[in-house]
Design a protein around this motif. Structure first.
Motif, PDB file in Angstrom:
ATOM      1  N   HIS A  91     -11.023   1.907  -2.983  1.00  0.00           N
ATOM      2  CA  HIS A  91      -9.583   2.001  -2.796  1.00  0.00           C
ATOM      3  C   HIS A  91      -8.907   1.081  -3.816  1.00  0.00           C
ATOM      4  O   HIS A  91      -9.496   0.090  -4.249  1.00  0.00           O
ATOM      5  N   GLU A 133      -6.355   2.776   6.514  1.00  0.00           N
ATOM      6  CA  GLU A 133      -7.707   2.454   6.062  1.00  0.00           C
ATOM      7  C   GLU A 133      -7.781   1.032   5.508  1.00  0.00           C
ATOM      8  O   GLU A 133      -8.732   0.291   5.781  1.00  0.00           O
ATOM      9  N   ASP A 142      -0.074   6.481   2.855  1.00  0.00           N
ATOM     10  CA  ASP A 142      -1.213   7.313   3.211  1.00  0.00           C
ATOM     11  C   ASP A 142      -2.509   6.519   3.360  1.00  0.00           C
ATOM     12  O   ASP A 142      -3.445   6.978   4.015  1.00  0.00           O
ATOM     13  N   SER A 143      -2.571   5.340   2.737  1.00  0.00           N
ATOM     14  CA  SER A 143      -3.804   4.558   2.784  1.00  0.00           C
ATOM     15  C   SER A 143      -3.685   3.294   3.627  1.00  0.00           C
ATOM     16  O   SER A 143      -4.653   2.547   3.759  1.00  0.00           O
ATOM     17  N   CYS A 169       0.822  -1.217   0.000  1.00  0.00           N
ATOM     18  CA  CYS A 169       0.000   0.000   0.000  1.00  0.00           C
ATOM     19  C   CYS A 169       0.851   1.261   0.000  1.00  0.00           C
ATOM     20  O   CYS A 169       1.976   1.276   0.502  1.00  0.00           O
TER      21      CYS A 169
END
Length: 278
Positions: free
Chosen positions: A225, A131, A127-128, A124
């Motif tokens: 996402h 989540e 920043d993600s 990933c």
């Protein structure tokens, strides 16, 4: 369901340089191969074929593919394998495709599931990560799998999605485990040469990837996402004979997080887009 179709093995982009993906065996350019396919629930006898298909799908990840394959087979109520119809005794009976919706709560070995989710998180964008971690740790999440031979006819892929939709709607009425909110889909993707060169400066993919099939292109448009990683030993050569030999595309894998209700609503569009009349 039995589907009779003709295939020359050239429906999709060809793959080379270290990619072990399989294809329906083509004949000469002057011939068509008449193949009948039949859909079955996944069974123990399909383990080797399912594993081979998943091996090509999960490149770059750390996981026990054999365990993942067996878990898929054990939870067959929302899943299908495509095999040849009328296979005689003693003949090879390959698995041409497998599709499944597999809730994370159905993995009996938490350590093996954690190995996979940790590997996914490592791909990933920072920043993600938080989540995505929440999604991969939730009991409301399932894997959406659709792995197949590269040149499987489009209408077969369409019928796999249609079957998944019908089976999921039926099963979640009787089994709360399948009342998931998000589907995590592993897909094959690629970047064309110019885009791939521009993205080399970054460790993460900051230019859009493209998808081998219309189905994944449609699903990417409704994903909440997504993230991708490069498969260094996989390149894809377009079928366009005017393209220079050195202008190959770089293979990637992409994860799409798709809200379940969006997926169910998108299946009709996938079926329509991939039907022979389209």
């Amino acid at each position: 369901a039995v589907v009779s179709t003709q295939s020359t093995g050239d429906e999709e982009m060809s793959t080379s340089e270290g990619n072990s993906d399989q294809e329906v065996p083509p004949q000469s350019s002057a011939e068509l191969t008449q193949i009948e396919f039949e859909a079955y629930p996944p069974a123990d006898e399909d383990w080797a074929g399912v594993r081979a298909l998943l091996d090509g799908l999960v490149k770059g990840l750390t996981l026990d593919v054999g365990y993942f394959s067996q878990t898929l087979i054990d939870n067959y109520k929302v899943g299908t394998v495509i095999k040849g119809a009328d296979i005689e005794e003693g003949e090879d009976d390959p698995v041409f495709a497998v599709a499944s919706i597999l809730p994370l709560t159905l993995f009996p070995d938490a350590a093996k599931l954690k190995q996979l989710t940790t590997s996914l998180l490592s791909k990933c964008d920072p920043d993600s990560t938080s989540e995505i971690d929440k999604i991969l740790s939730s009991s409301d999440t399932a894997f959406l799998l659709n792995a197949k031979f590269n040149n499987l006819p489009l209408q077969i892929t369409a019928q796999l999605y249609k079957a998944l939709k019908m089976e999921l709607i039926t099963e979640r009425k009787e089994n709360a485990v399948y009342k998931v909110k998000n589907l995590v889909m592993l897909t094959k993707s690629y970047q064309e040469p110019e885009r791939e060169r521009k993205s080399k400066r970054s460790k993460t993919v900051d230019t859009p990837v493209q998808y081998e099939g219309a189905d994944t292109a449609i699903l990417s448009s409704i994903a909440s996402h997504s993230f991708s990683w490069k498969i260094t030993d996989e390149t894809l050569a377009p079928m366009d004979t005017t393209t220079r030999a050195e202008e190959v595309s770089q293979g990637f894998r992409t994860v799409l997080v798709i809200p379940t209700e969006r997926f169910l609503k998108s299946v009709d569009k996938i079926v329509e887009t991939m039907s022979p009349e389209s």
